[in-house]
Design a protein around this motif. Structure first.
Motif, short mmCIF file in Angstrom:
data_model
loop_
_atom_site.label_atom_id
_atom_site.label_comp_id
_atom_site.label_asym_id
_atom_site.label_seq_id
_atom_site.Cartn_x
_atom_site.Cartn_y
_atom_site.Cartn_z
N GLU A 67 5.21 -0.83 -10.82
CA GLU A 67 4.75 -2.20 -10.47
C GLU A 67 3.98 -2.18 -9.16
OE1 GLU A 67 5.86 -4.30 -7.97
OE2 GLU A 67 7.66 -3.32 -7.21
N THR A 68 3.12 -3.18 -8.98
CA THR A 68 2.16 -3.14 -7.88
C THR A 68 2.25 -4.29 -6.89
OG1 THR A 68 0.54 -4.39 -9.15
CG2 THR A 68 0.47 -2.00 -9.37
N THR A 104 5.26 -9.44 13.83
CA THR A 104 4.94 -9.10 12.44
C THR A 104 6.21 -8.70 11.69
OG1 THR A 104 2.75 -8.33 13.09
CG2 THR A 104 3.55 -7.59 10.96
N VAL A 105 6.34 -9.22 10.50
CA VAL A 105 7.43 -8.80 9.61
C VAL A 105 6.81 -7.91 8.53
CG1 VAL A 105 9.22 -9.54 8.01
CG2 VAL A 105 8.71 -10.93 10.03
N VAL A 106 7.35 -6.72 8.37
CA VAL A 106 6.83 -5.75 7.41
C VAL A 106 7.92 -5.46 6.38
CG1 VAL A 106 5.84 -3.46 7.07
CG2 VAL A 106 5.37 -4.72 9.18
N ALA A 107 7.57 -5.62 5.11
CA ALA A 107 8.50 -5.30 4.03
C ALA A 107 7.81 -4.34 3.07
CB ALA A 107 8.94 -6.57 3.30
N GLU A 108 8.54 -3.30 2.67
CA GLU A 108 7.99 -2.31 1.75
C GLU A 108 9.01 -2.01 0.66
OE1 GLU A 108 6.17 2.25 1.75
OE2 GLU A 108 6.51 1.18 3.65
N ASP A 109 8.53 -2.01 -0.59
CA ASP A 109 9.48 -1.73 -1.67
C ASP A 109 9.52 -0.23 -1.96
OD1 ASP A 109 7.33 -1.07 -3.31
OD2 ASP A 109 7.31 -2.99 -4.35
N ILE A 110 10.34 0.16 -2.91
CA ILE A 110 10.57 1.58 -3.15
C ILE A 110 9.34 2.27 -3.74
CG2 ILE A 110 13.07 1.35 -3.41
CD1 ILE A 110 12.65 1.34 -6.45
N TYR A 111 8.35 1.49 -4.21
CA TYR A 111 7.13 2.08 -4.76
C TYR A 111 5.97 2.05 -3.77
CZ TYR A 111 9.61 1.99 -9.19
OH TYR A 111 10.52 2.20 -10.18
N GLY A 112 6.29 1.75 -2.54
CA GLY A 112 5.26 1.78 -1.52
C GLY A 112 4.41 0.52 -1.43
N ASN A 113 4.74 -0.50 -2.23
CA ASN A 113 4.05 -1.78 -2.08
C ASN A 113 4.49 -2.41 -0.76
OD1 ASN A 113 2.82 -1.71 -4.74
ND2 ASN A 113 4.89 -2.07 -5.52
N ARG A 114 3.52 -2.71 0.06
CA ARG A 114 3.83 -3.07 1.44
C ARG A 114 3.18 -4.41 1.79
NH1 ARG A 114 4.74 0.01 6.30
NH2 ARG A 114 3.69 -0.86 8.14
N GLN A 115 3.93 -5.22 2.47
CA GLN A 115 3.40 -6.52 2.92
C GLN A 115 3.66 -6.65 4.42
OE1 GLN A 115 1.72 -9.04 1.24
NE2 GLN A 115 1.44 -9.84 3.28
N GLU A 116 2.58 -6.93 5.15
CA GLU A 116 2.70 -7.21 6.58
C GLU A 116 2.29 -8.65 6.81
OE1 GLU A 116 0.76 -4.54 9.21
OE2 GLU A 116 1.38 -2.73 8.14
N THR A 117 3.19 -9.45 7.32
CA THR A 117 2.89 -10.86 7.58
C THR A 117 3.08 -11.13 9.07
OG1 THR A 117 3.68 -11.45 5.37
CG2 THR A 117 3.43 -13.24 6.96
N GLU A 118 2.04 -11.68 9.65
CA GLU A 118 2.09 -11.98 11.08
C GLU A 118 2.47 -13.44 11.29
OE1 GLU A 118 -0.77 -10.36 14.28
OE2 GLU A 118 -1.52 -12.38 13.84
N PHE A 119 3.40 -13.65 12.21
CA PHE A 119 3.86 -14.99 12.54
C PHE A 119 3.56 -15.29 14.00
CE2 PHE A 119 6.43 -13.60 8.97
CZ PHE A 119 6.39 -14.71 8.13
N THR A 120 3.12 -16.49 14.26
CA THR A 120 2.77 -16.92 15.62
C THR A 120 3.87 -17.82 16.16
OG1 THR A 120 0.44 -16.85 15.06
CG2 THR A 120 1.03 -18.07 17.03
N LEU A 121 4.23 -17.58 17.42
CA LEU A 121 5.27 -18.39 18.05
C LEU A 121 4.64 -19.63 18.66
CD1 LEU A 121 7.23 -15.53 19.83
CD2 LEU A 121 7.92 -16.75 17.78
#
Length: 773
Positions: free
Chosen positions: A434-435, A508-525
């Motif tokens: 999955e992607t 930045t919150v970074v989440a990566e699944d076991i297949y290397g699909n990666r999401q980087e989301t930047e949050f501003t205070l």
């Protein structure tokens, strides 16, 4: 005393100068230079001493030093013609022909009849390939002073112009004027080698008879011997030049070429090596010598050394124009010397494979592939799935990085072919996963859709709570520089982390699944709420004014314009962060504003206290209150704005707003809008933090018998505004305003304002404070 010292220095300097001149007369130029230098140390501004030393340097072929001294001469004697001509002469000898020509042209403008300048100009123009101008300059030279060297140069010019007949004629004329002059005889011999080798030999012999140390004559005669295939005699003549001048690299190179032609390659290599050594002492490198030595190494089958010399030419080609001309020949020889039969080696670094299988994400259409290709030879072709890929060579290893189209493909094929057509093929099977990248949501603190984390307090550490949504298990979650806490065995896990935000504006919150699909989301205070809360317990406070006066079917009003203006002046002294004025709103505009536009703005800006003030016509029908839009039709209840619609809209942002106050200067809101009345005499004080912090939802509405036509002189609005303007305290609660307004309007028959909670909205007995600036 000073005059005596100066005279003494002058006499000593002239003494050194005279000694230097004597050394020059005796051809002892090194000793002469020492004396002239001593004279200059005493008289550093004497142009004669610089000029004399420059001439001595020129005699020793130290042209760079001579040039510097002639330039110094002209500093102190800028009109010295002889110094200018000497400077032009050494520039010619240094190969700086453009510079020489510029100097000599200047001399000819100062002294047009000077016999020394034109021969030098001829030389400059000749080496600049300006042959027509050189002929003109030689004509002038002959007119001023007819010398054998003038005809010699004319002969050379004609030969360059491919007119050998005139060239030979001019050279013979030069010889006839001075039978012992070597230059024209040697040039004539060179011209006649092919057509008349016997006379070429005679001309060389005549020069050698007159001067048996003339190396140019021996070299020219060796060419005649080579023409006659008499290599021993040619080698013998060049050996004589070496005996005369043993440190001239050109002589060894010429003899090496003769040995090479005579198949004596060991002797040729020795002479080429000697040439390279002497060139190195002069900080010079000649690619011709390396090429010649490489050929002889090939002949004796020493291929490693031959390769080294050809590679040297390849290196020199980066900096040397002559080497660049030879590069193709050298590379052809290297190509044959390096021929081998081993196929290239292909190594895939990324993606990582397992049992010749590569996992990729679902319907991914491109795959980034990196790796290396190694081979003894140059790689001629490298392809992945028949797409050519660029290789970058570093330290003998070829690196590749390619983004390959894998749409509809179930395997990857690598193909590498070297210069000798040795081929390597490598295959990998593609297995799709999955992607979709994980989705990141921050639950607390409150975060807007645009990614703004709203901070209500100035604390340095905040607890982040969030949730990840993904089809696969999550391999890692990081919040800023911290690893978040979560259950890796759980799908769509919640996560927590404590983050020090004292020096941060965003994270930045970074989440990566076991297949290397990666999401980087930047949050501003967003710390505006914390800043406002420090001075205003009500937090960010907004006021919305709705002024409906220009009606289509109802009577138009002047009162709302004056009332809203009065209220805005009254609020000028209070901490109101934003005022939104809305005028003459239609029903559609009112519905869209309260249900969508205001909701979005309130949430985006984290508004904590909201007052909505309406001034205009109102209706009260069947226990339902209405605000009348400007496009409402008389006796058509459907075209009115139902107050309950306002309540529904307010519920949409009650999760953000702490204090809600609706003020309706139109009609009674109706029992469906407000619940139990609140006592206006229970006004809390400004220091009551519990009331200021507790949630409130309040409505304050005027009421009367004539609902259809609102009074154009609203005592309700006037008293409301006066109460605010006359307040002397740090704050004033809405209860105090209600008290004064109720007391004022009760005197008018039929006017009885209503104050209570908004039905259906959360109310924890807080209240709406107006905080002064």
């Amino acid at each position: 005393m000073t005059l005596v010292a100066v005279c003494a220095f002058g006499q000593s300097a002239r003494k050194y100068y005279k000694a230097g001149v004597e050394f020059v007369d005796n051809l002892k130029y090194d000793d002469a230079i020492v004396q002239f230098t001593s004279a200059l140390s005493l008289e550093p501004s004497n142009p004669d001493y610089y000029y004399a030393r420059g001439q001595a340097y020129e005699k020793l072929s130290k042209y760079t030093e001579a040039k510097a001294d002639f330039e110094k001469t002209l500093v102190f004697a800028p009109k010295d013609i002889d110094a200018m001509i000497s400077l032009g002469d050494v520039c010619n000898k240094l190969g700086k022909y453009d510079e020489a020509l510029k100097i000599l042209n200047h001399v000819s403008t100062l002294d047009k009849r000077n016999s020394k300048v034109y021969p030098e100009k001829v030389m400059s123009l000749y080496y600049l390939n300006k042959y027509d101008q050189a002929l003109q300059a030689s004509d002038t030279a002959i007119i001023i002073k007819d010398t054998p060297l003038d005809y010699y140069w004319r002969g050379l010019i004609y030969i360059r112009l491919k007119n050998n007949v005139l060239g030979e004629k001019e050279l013979r004329k030069s010889i006839s004027k001075d039978k012992k002059l070597a230059e024209p005889r040697i040039a004539l011999a060179d011209l006649l080698i092919s057509s008349n080798p016997k006379e070429a030999m005679d001309q060389c012999n005549e020069v050698i008879k007159n001067n048996d140390r003339n190396t140019e004559a021996y070299l020219e005669r060796s060419k005649v011997y080579r023409k006659n295939l008499d290599y021993p005699s040619a080698i013998n003549d060049i050996s004589k030049t070496i005996l005369i001048d043993s440190v001239n690299p050109a002589f060894y190179y010429e003899r090496g070429k003769c040995y090479q032609k005579f198949n004596q390659h060991t002797n040729a290599i020795n002479d080429f090596s000697k040439t390279i050594s002497l060139n190195a002492e002069r900080k010079a490198e000649d690619p011709d010598v390396y090429y010649s030595r490489a050929k002889s190494y090939e002949e004796i089958m020493d291929y490693d050394k031959a390769r080294a010399d050809y590679n040297k030419i390849t290196f020199l080609s980066k900096y040397d124009a002559k080497a660049r001309e030879m590069l193709e020949l050298s590379q052809k020889r290297l190509y044959e010397l390096n021929r081998e039969t081993d196929p290239p080696e292909i190594a895939v670094v990324s993606p990582v494979s397992a049992k010749d299988t590569v996992e990729i994400k679902g319907d991914k259409t491109n795959l980034l592939i990196s790796g290396t290709v190694k081979d003894k030879s140059k790689i001629k072709s490298f392809k992945i799935n028949n797409e050519s890929v660029i290789l970058v060579e570093k330290n003998g290893v070829n690196y590749f990085l390619a983004n390959i189209n894998v749409n509809g493909v179930d395997k990857i094929t690598f193909s590498a072919i070297d210069d000798y057509d040795n081929e390597k093929i490598l295959n990998y099977v593609l297995k799709r996963t999955e992607t979709n990248p994980p989705k990141i949501i921050i639950v607390a603190p409150y975060t807007t859709e645009e990614g703004q984390v709203m901070l209500d307090t100035p604390t340095p550490n905040i607890a982040i709570q969030g949730k990840i949504s993904d089809e696969s298990h999550i391999k890692s979650i990081t919040v800023g520089n911290y690893t978040a806490s979560y259950n890796p065995n759980e799908l769509n896990p919640s996560f927590t982390a404590t983050l020090d935000v004292s020096n941060l504006n965003k994270f930045t919150v970074v989440a990566e699944d076991i297949y290397g699909n990666r999401q980087e989301t930047e949050f501003t205070l967003n710390r505006e709420g914390a800043g406002i809360a420090a001075t205003n317990p009500m937090g960010r406070t907004w006021v919305v004014f709705i002024e409906n006066s220009s009606y289509e079917t109802f009577a138009s009003l002047d009162g709302p314009i004056k009332d809203i203006s009065t209220m805005r002046r009254a609020l000028a002294n209070y901490q109101i962060n934003n005022i939104i004025p809305k005028k003459d709103m239609t029903k559609a505009e009112m519905e869209r504003f309260f249900n969508i536009e205001l909701r979005d703005q309130v949430k985006k800006n984290q508004v904590k206290s909201l007052m909505i003030y309406y001034a205009g016509h109102g209706k009260y029908i069947n226990d339902v209150g209405y605000w009348i839009p400007v496009d409402a039709k008389r006796d058509d209840e459907f075209t009115y704005f139902n107050i309950n619609s306002l309540k529904a809209g307010l519920q949409g942002y009650s999760d953000v707003v702490v204090h809600t106050l609706v003020v309706s200067d139109a009609c009674e809101s109706g029992p469906g809008f407000y619940s139990a009345s609140r006592a206006a005499n229970e006004a809390p004080t400004c220091d009551n933090a519990q009331v200021a912090g507790s949630k409130s939802a309040q409505v304050f509405a005027s009421a009367g018998e004539a609902y259809e036509l609102a009074s154009d002189n609203s005592k309700f609005a006037a008293t409301f505004a006066n109460t605010l303007m006359n307040n002397k305290n740090a704050c004033i609660p809405i209860e105090t305003v209600v008290k004064y307004v109720t007391a004022a309007v009760l005197t008018d028959k039929g006017q009885k304002p209503k104050f209570g909670n908004i039905q259906g909205l959360e109310d924890d007995r807080g209240t709406f404070f107006f905080i002064t600036k």
